[in-house]
Design an enzyme around this catalytic site. Structure first.
Site, PDB file in Angstrom:
ATOM      1  N   LEU B 236       0.813  -1.225   0.000  1.00 47.17           N
ATOM      2  CA  LEU B 236       0.000   0.000   0.000  1.00 47.17           C
ATOM      3  C   LEU B 236       0.847   1.276   0.000  1.00 47.17           C
ATOM      4  O   LEU B 236       1.684   1.477   0.872  1.00 47.17           O
ATOM      5  CB  LEU B 236      -0.928   0.008   1.225  1.00 47.17           C
ATOM      6  N   ASP B 237       0.606   2.161  -0.973  1.00 51.98           N
ATOM      7  CA  ASP B 237       1.245   3.484  -1.053  1.00 51.98           C
ATOM      8  C   ASP B 237       2.765   3.401  -1.064  1.00 51.98           C
ATOM      9  O   ASP B 237       3.453   4.322  -0.614  1.00 51.98           O
ATOM     10  CB  ASP B 237       0.773   4.395   0.101  1.00 51.98           C
ATOM     11  N   ALA B 238       3.302   2.311  -1.564  1.00 49.02           N
ATOM     12  CA  ALA B 238       4.744   2.122  -1.535  1.00 49.02           C
ATOM     13  C   ALA B 238       5.354   1.967  -2.924  1.00 49.02           C
ATOM     14  O   ALA B 238       6.537   1.693  -3.062  1.00 49.02           O
ATOM     15  CB  ALA B 238       5.087   0.898  -0.678  1.00 49.02           C
TER      16      ALA B 238
END
Lengths: 293, 293, 293, 293
Positions: B236-238
């Site tokens: 996530l969001d990486a």
């Protein structure tokens, strides 16, 4: 540009009329002797039909001395066009800067501090001031300070400018930095230092040319103020721009507040523009600059 | 990238292990047939030992069809390294984008407006929403809208995601844009759209991963808020970051004010990142991106 | 400004000659009836000797109707000075905007999108264009579009401007927005809409007044481009500035690239300036503005 | 804050639970003796229900000594709430700063330069370093330098910190500035200097807490790097933020380049945050700050 031997670089910069094959010709020349390119910038200016490049070659990958590199490349350059303008800088060669100042010390302090911290890719050889105010601080940093008093009457300043010229030229500087010098250079001196004299103007040019730009900015009610680093040319504040930046202000800021806030922009814009100039990152063409940062 | 015939470009992008001579090899290949390079970006990543380039060649200066250009270049690419990763885009080929949305319409409106103004180098083929709220506006722009309701229980969303996948894939999009979609894609879908799925996260990553980042920002008392456009990966969001920007806030701004001000950043950051992606300006290497803007 | 009943606010703005005790007088007036101030801005301009304030009072804490608040405050205002300039806005009252456009739709799209997303504290009542290009898009958003063709000869445009004036005035707008209208308003119209006509100029004023500012910026070789939102006055591009912003460009950006990048600044600067105007955050004094944002 | 007699100001700052009438109570108090307010900031924090203000009163308009102003205001403050937290600063009183440094001199140079240029509203009383590297430069500016060597083993640093504490406390400083000190203060020292110890962290917090933030930023592939000025609290890099800013980087920037570019942000953010602290512009509430700049 660093001077550690591993990291030593030969920096080639070139401008010439554009045509297909230029990049291939230059990079093939470098590839033939196994040169390793660690930074490469290219720009085709469609407006002017001119081509610009900057390439940093790792020095240890060049199997002959710098002089021979220059001699060999001269042939390539001539082949590209008789108008080709080029040079090869050695990152290990010491670069020299001379600063011109007046009473306002914030840019001088900043550059002396950067020199002391190893952030400036040059030594500050000397500082010349038309007032003695900044002498002590300059000398505390181990840098020579020359005081050249300027007569009040602008018509009588010729000899003072001659003295400044001689003091500056004695150091054969790569950069003559007008660090808030506040004096308009005579046209002859602009020509003489063309491409080496760098000014910081305390406005976002072309807004607010000339004197007291922060007061002009206050009167106009702008919402941002700025600073501009540019090469000095005979026309006031009209030389090729190297770098600019701005900062936000609001209605509560007086002209005096703008002076204070503007200094933070002036310092950074001058330091950035000067570093780019010293590292051979700025190519001038007419009134515009190509900056390979 | 423009599609006027004069200005048509073949855009070559390439990544391979670095070694001397790569630029010479590629540009000589282009020079041999008289190709005119109008934009050239090069980057040697010393950390990873990898080389990246993007070159835009004026199509009218290539004396054979695009397929032959690709076939000829394949040999050069293979010669450079078996690991070479490359492609040649045609600026005249229509690029396709599909947008995934939820209830919040500011990014959708912005992209529809840009498409209508000719600012987006792609057509928006369809919009898929897990809520029907944005259907009318999408259709008013002449774009198809598909409503795929999502069950409340995350464990039961598999079929909905399958439906989204089918609707999206039917358009063979060059970009799948999560324009404030607010749903975490299953890992399999991330893999399936790898390198094409682009998200806008409403914080300056890696700060404030996950839900309600503006409320997190308010609680932490930061003085700037931001937005991040990145490729979607299973974590996530990486994913690799394409673009980021920030705007200044102060103590008087509530989380609700931040939501409003943040939208201006989200719109611009997403539009910029998407344009760069569509124009072949973004090369991904591991967790980092090279952006030739 | 929100219109939910809990959050309804009466917004008092005032300018008057400065002297001790003004804040005390105004806030005591509010405290006497138990009014709760949720936003308070004060500015003493030492240059002009003028005082400015904006205060948002929670409407539910005012124990009488708005008309009575105005009547009661009139006495306070008169007591402060006969020159006092003040008003009280009701956040629950609908604000009306009329937009003037030409062919370029990016600002129009942005404002229509914001209106649809609830980001604009006004309804867009109508759009008037001197070209029909943007009619369909406007109508797709459910907004009236009036096409008023303009003759080529500037000397013959009087009747067209009269028609625009009538169409605009029919809506009694709080803001007349020149959203890239590209026509210079006659002085009489500037006077007529004084304090309500807002323009977006696509440069960082006072740099690059007049036509084709991005081309002027390209020719000058600046490193940042900008946009300025200002009130319209008879002197071209010289009205009081509400908001400005800039974005970085470099040597590789053509005038066409600047046009594209500049649009992102124009959109945001206009939207921000318009919102501040509509929320009563902008007080004009001479050529300067006080903005309580 | 200036110390010229005409411009001398008494600066009142206050925080207390919010309720109607506070501004009226405070400004009526000032109006009663004819005090002229030249700067006024108010903030009602709806989240916490707390009210904050900062007001600068022209000293020549106060008809009694500062002590009496304080005594009289104490009654007002108590009346507002038993929790009221307030102080009155005198702009003419000299403010004192002590700096803690290590080997990296860029922030030290900057602050010494600002002090010399009259840009810092404080005198730098002394500099304490855990390395001797910056001693000469400090002394060249006429400032005392104390070298306190730190043992390698963190467990054995207690006595060194005790020595630092004694050296610092001897100057009764208004600000203890960790100007890239690179040592984590023990919790007891954080408590002891609470509200006075200011750190500059070389990242945009909360991103990249702890050691080598630029290397963390490089690894994550962010497109902006930043710096954060915050009050020191026992939890590492988690204290209330006073100021932050960022600068753009790109794929060509190595961690070393980021270190260099980051310094420009660190210098400005620290100088700005420190000035605001010294001028009584920063009010802390929990983990958030109210900054009346």
């Amino acid at each position: 540009m660093s001077s550690t031997s591993d990291d030593r670089r030969y920096v080639l910069t070139l401008g010439c009329p554009d045509r297909p094959g230029i990049i291939a010709r230059i990079t093939s020349f470098i590839a033939e002797f196994g040169g390793s390119i660690v930074e490469a910038g290219y720009h085709s200016d469609r407006e002017s039909g001119w081509f610009f490049t900057r390439q940093a070659i790792l020095a240890p990958t060049v199997p002959f001395p710098l002089d021979e590199l220059r001699a060999r490349f001269a042939a390539v350059a001539a082949e590209l066009s008789p108008e080709t303008d080029w040079q090869v800088l050695d990152s290990a060669a010491r670069r020299r800067a001379v600063l011109l100042v007046s009473k306002d010390g914030h840019c001088l302090h900043d550059l002396l501090g950067r020199a002391a911290s190893g952030e400036l890719p040059a030594t500050i050889e000397a500082v010349v001031g038309n007032h003695p105010d900044l002498a002590d601080m300059t000398r505390a940093h181990g840098v020579k300070f020359h005081h050249v008093p300027f007569p009040r009457d602008p018509a009588e300043r010729g000899p003072a400018f001659e003295q400044v010229r001689a003091l500056v030229d004695a150091h054969e500087p790569d950069a003559v930095v007008l660090a808030r010098f506040m004096q308009v250079l005579p046209a002859a001196l602009c020509e003489h230092w063309a491409g080496r004299a760098i000014n910081i103007h305390h406005s976002f040019l072309p807004s607010f040319v000339g004197a007291r730009p922060y007061h002009q900015a206050f009167a106009r009610g702008v919402k941002l103020i700025g600073a501009t680093c540019h090469y000095v040319t005979p026309e006031l504040d009209a030389g090729p721009i190297i770098e600019q930046d701005v900062t936000r202000i609001d209605h509560a800021d007086t002209a005096r507040d703008m002076v204070r806030q503007g200094r933070d922009i002036e310092r950074v814009v001058l330091a950035r523009g000067l570093r780019w100039h010293l590292e051979g990152r700025v190519l001038v063409h007419g009134r515009r600059t190509v900056v390979f940062d």
